[in-house]
Enzyme design. Structure first.
Site, short mmCIF file in Angstrom:
data_model
loop_
_atom_site.label_atom_id
_atom_site.label_comp_id
_atom_site.label_asym_id
_atom_site.label_seq_id
_atom_site.Cartn_x
_atom_site.Cartn_y
_atom_site.Cartn_z
N VAL A 70 0.83 -1.21 0.00
CA VAL A 70 0.00 0.00 0.00
C VAL A 70 0.87 1.25 0.00
O VAL A 70 0.59 2.21 -0.72
CB VAL A 70 -0.98 -0.01 1.19
N GLU A 71 1.92 1.24 0.80
CA GLU A 71 2.77 2.44 0.93
C GLU A 71 3.55 2.75 -0.34
O GLU A 71 3.61 3.90 -0.76
CB GLU A 71 3.75 2.27 2.10
N SER A 72 4.20 1.75 -0.92
CA SER A 72 5.15 2.04 -2.00
C SER A 72 5.09 1.10 -3.19
O SER A 72 5.87 1.26 -4.13
CB SER A 72 6.58 1.98 -1.44
N TYR A 178 -6.76 4.21 3.81
CA TYR A 178 -5.49 3.54 4.05
C TYR A 178 -5.70 2.28 4.89
O TYR A 178 -5.22 1.20 4.54
CB TYR A 178 -4.53 4.49 4.76
#
Length: 196
Positions: A70-72, A178
């Site tokens: 999800v982040e990167s 998120y």
């Protein structure tokens, strides 16, 4: 007995096209139902680093993988618009704090693009959030995105109870989405990698 009448009425070329389409459909069904296909869609890069960091910090490696996805999207040199860096998208100030608190080596923002450094620092920070939120996994993931102070404030002020079932009440849309995305990916990883 409609098929024999239709089959008889079809040209050889039409029969070949239908046979090809049925074969293609069978291949797609087999692919979608196979684990290797889903592992192509949901890979885990840097497996050894993730497993090591998870073991050291008492975390589920699949949760770390979901968070990184999800982040990167596993892009080690990714930098967000607000300045978060690397696989686990650590803010430089957070990384500095983690380095001081944990004793883990950290030589500055340029090291956040190094997968080993980023995952070690990020996993330690995630474990620290687990301590701060008494193991409440949903609040931990929200805090990873919004910061622990904000999430504690939402819970203290009754804006959100910290549970996944009420994640739609998280006051900030970015954090709400998120949390939902991380847990969606986490469940996918658990299904695809059951023995991980």
């Amino acid at each position: 007995m409609i098929w024999p009448r239709i089959s008889w009425a079809l040209t050889p070329q039409a029969k070949r096209k239908i046979g090809f389409l049925l074969s293609l459909l069978l291949i797609v069904v087999v692919m979608v139902s196979s684990n290797w296909f889903w592992r192509l869609l949901y890979p885990i890069h840097h497996e050894a680093l993730i497993r090591e960091a998870a073991t050291v910090n008492g975390l589920d490696p699949l949760l770390i993988a979901a968070l990184i996805r999800v982040e990167s999207k596993f892009q080690a040199e990714n930098v967000s618009r607000v300045g978060a860096v690397g696989l686990m998208q650590l803010m430089p100030d957070t990384a500095e704090w983690v380095g001081q608190q944990s004793g883990l080596p950290y030589g500055g923002v340029q090291e956040l693009a190094v997968p080993e450094t980023n995952i070690r620092l990020g996993a330690w920070y995630l474990a620290n959030l687990y301590q701060q939120f008494d193991g409440n996994e949903t609040a931990v993931i929200a805090a990873y995105n919004a910061g622990p102070g904000r999430v504690k404030g939402w819970i203290r002020d009754g804006k959100w109870d910290g549970q996944f079932a009420t994640a739609d009440r998280i006051p900030v849309g970015e954090t709400r989405h998120y949390v939902q995305r991380v847990f969606y990916n986490y469940e996918k990883y658990k299904d695809i990698y059951p023995d991980y």
